[in-house]
Enzyme design. Sequence first.
Site, PDB file in Angstrom:
ATOM      1  N   LYS A  76       0.863  -1.182   0.000  1.00  0.00           N
ATOM      2  CA  LYS A  76       0.000   0.000   0.000  1.00  0.00           C
ATOM      3  C   LYS A  76       0.905   1.239   0.000  1.00  0.00           C
ATOM      4  O   LYS A  76       1.934   1.251   0.695  1.00  0.00           O
ATOM      5  CB  LYS A  76      -0.888  -0.027   1.255  1.00  0.00           C
ATOM      6  CG  LYS A  76      -1.920   1.099   1.329  1.00  0.00           C
ATOM      7  CD  LYS A  76      -2.833   0.932   2.545  1.00  0.00           C
ATOM      8  CE  LYS A  76      -3.913   2.006   2.618  1.00  0.00           C
ATOM      9  NZ  LYS A  76      -4.814   1.854   3.776  1.00  0.00           N
ATOM     10  N   SER A 151      -9.885   2.009   2.956  1.00  0.00           N
ATOM     11  CA  SER A 151      -8.975   2.740   2.111  1.00  0.00           C
ATOM     12  C   SER A 151      -7.989   1.861   1.345  1.00  0.00           C
ATOM     13  O   SER A 151      -7.451   2.297   0.336  1.00  0.00           O
ATOM     14  CB  SER A 151      -8.166   3.729   2.952  1.00  0.00           C
ATOM     15  OG  SER A 151      -7.339   3.059   3.866  1.00  0.00           O
ATOM     16  N   SER A 175     -10.094  -0.536   7.109  1.00  0.00           N
ATOM     17  CA  SER A 175      -9.508  -0.443   5.769  1.00  0.00           C
ATOM     18  C   SER A 175      -8.795  -1.667   5.223  1.00  0.00           C
ATOM     19  O   SER A 175      -8.481  -1.678   4.038  1.00  0.00           O
ATOM     20  CB  SER A 175      -8.553   0.737   5.702  1.00  0.00           C
ATOM     21  OG  SER A 175      -9.275   1.897   5.460  1.00  0.00           O
TER      22      SER A 175
HETATM   23  N1  GLN Z   1     -13.508   4.360   6.316  1.00  0.00           N
HETATM   24  C1  GLN Z   1     -12.781   4.719   7.475  1.00  0.00           C
HETATM   25  C2  GLN Z   1     -12.316   6.149   7.399  1.00  0.00           C
HETATM   26  O1  GLN Z   1     -12.485   6.760   6.384  1.00  0.00           O
HETATM   27  C3  GLN Z   1     -11.649   3.766   7.725  1.00  0.00           C
HETATM   28  C4  GLN Z   1     -10.432   4.095   6.982  1.00  0.00           C
HETATM   29  C5  GLN Z   1      -9.263   3.275   7.416  1.00  0.00           C
HETATM   30  O2  GLN Z   1      -9.412   2.265   8.087  1.00  0.00           O
HETATM   31  N2  GLN Z   1      -8.096   3.732   7.060  1.00  0.00           N
HETATM   32  O3  GLN Z   1     -11.767   6.660   8.337  1.00  0.00           O
END
Ligand code: GLN
Length: 484
Positions: A76, A151, A175
């Site tokens: 990532k 994400s 995420s």
């Molecule tokens: N959807 C969540 C957010 O936007 C989780 C994102 C994540 O786990 N990085 O914060």
Amino acid sequence: MHTKTIEQLIQGLRAKEYSSVELTQHFLDRIAKHDPAINTVITLTAEQALQEAAAADKIIGSKDAPNLTGIPILHKDIFCTQGVKTSCASKMLDNFIAPYDATVVSKLRNAGTISMGKLNMDEFAMGASNETSFYGASKNPWDLECVPGGSSGGSAAAMAARLAAGSTGTDTGGSTRQPAAFCGITGLKPTYGLVSRWGMIAYASSLDQGGPMAISSECCAHLLQAMAGFDPKDSTSVQHEIPDYLADIKRPIKGLKIGLPKEFFTEKLDTNIAKVIDTAIKELEKLGAVIKEVSLPNIHLAIPTYYIIAPAECSSNLSRFDGVRYGYRCDDAKDLVDFYERTRSEGFGTEVKRRILIGTYVLSSTSFESYYRKAQKVRKLIANEYLNAFKEVDIIASPTAPEVAFKLGAKNTNPVDMYLRDIYTSSVNLAGIPAVSIPAGFVNNLPVGLQLIGNFFAESTILNAAHQYQLVTDWHQQVPTAFV
Ligand code: GLN
């Protein structure tokens, strides 16, 4: 080769059925052929990967070769990679070449893996659809009109399209798990502190945790074995003995107690998703698991709590991006204030700016008590409810997401609707405990994820249940037709 698990690839490399150079080239060819449709790779490091593969080939089979020698993976783009662009999918870091490797990256390299490049994601890991990326959204290989989740959407979509043997992701509120669910792969969020955050660009430091994403639970066990461990460079890293995950997942699960929180299984749960989860639970029961109802009475407060704490920490973490030492810098600043203002307003995308504003507000002296401190109290309450439930059961099961992958553009005009995607996942980060999402079936030809949540450091327990389930089901082996 691309449909094989990491274990099978290790065996194939050792038996000299193919070399690491051949394997790496095979995945690079697949990236060239398939990535244009799904937009998962931000930076490809093909030449470096082939050099590393050639070096791996020299030692494969020798007794000093680490376990994952010659296995090609993708990271990532939130993990710093020395000498390679590390963008966090933001215009702010579009020109940033990291001067060092994140601990996760160096640990996976020391374990023998080959890094082929960096993967798309939501900007600074804020999002649930991958649509906030500066480089455009990744697409879901199961339906190119749908989001891959976020994400770590690039990490999940790349695995669903079988572009690497494994990938890394990070999970602040879901995420690794939610994109894994949307793309029909396996994604693990480890216990907070098990995997070093050093060199992993911070979003919300008390929630962020890196984890593996791959075809199966066994693949994730292989990657976690390499990623986990104390790191003196991360002050929240925990000194904890790392078990032999590969050995642990092989145990039978007879007698394993699985809890179903009654608050998760209400009439509000989509009936098609409920059916898939129900069938998966029955499968686990056939393997000897014992099912029990549990209760997490304040779980409905997880989303509002998360969306106070995460933006608060993000507003503080992202204050370092000011254009002075690295990253984006605006042109022709009038004065210092203009320089900061324009650098930050031009460098960050809309969602990131929204979070910084929310975070700054909840941390301001007038709102601190009523929002931030209250959220911290509720966080503790939710964590305690999980710990109470774990007095009765070994694992808690739930859907990973309230629905299957939605259409690109369907939710990005309504941030709150997007935030509600984290309903089953964010409480796990608030509590700091581990959870895995595994493919459990399909609704409308799109994958559905089953989430298995464990107590602190119970990665072996959840990966074990996931692996035993995957030995008797083949959901995780399904590949979208265009990517076979
Ligand atoms: N959807 C969540 C957010 O936007 C989780 C994102 C994540 O786990 N990085 O914060």
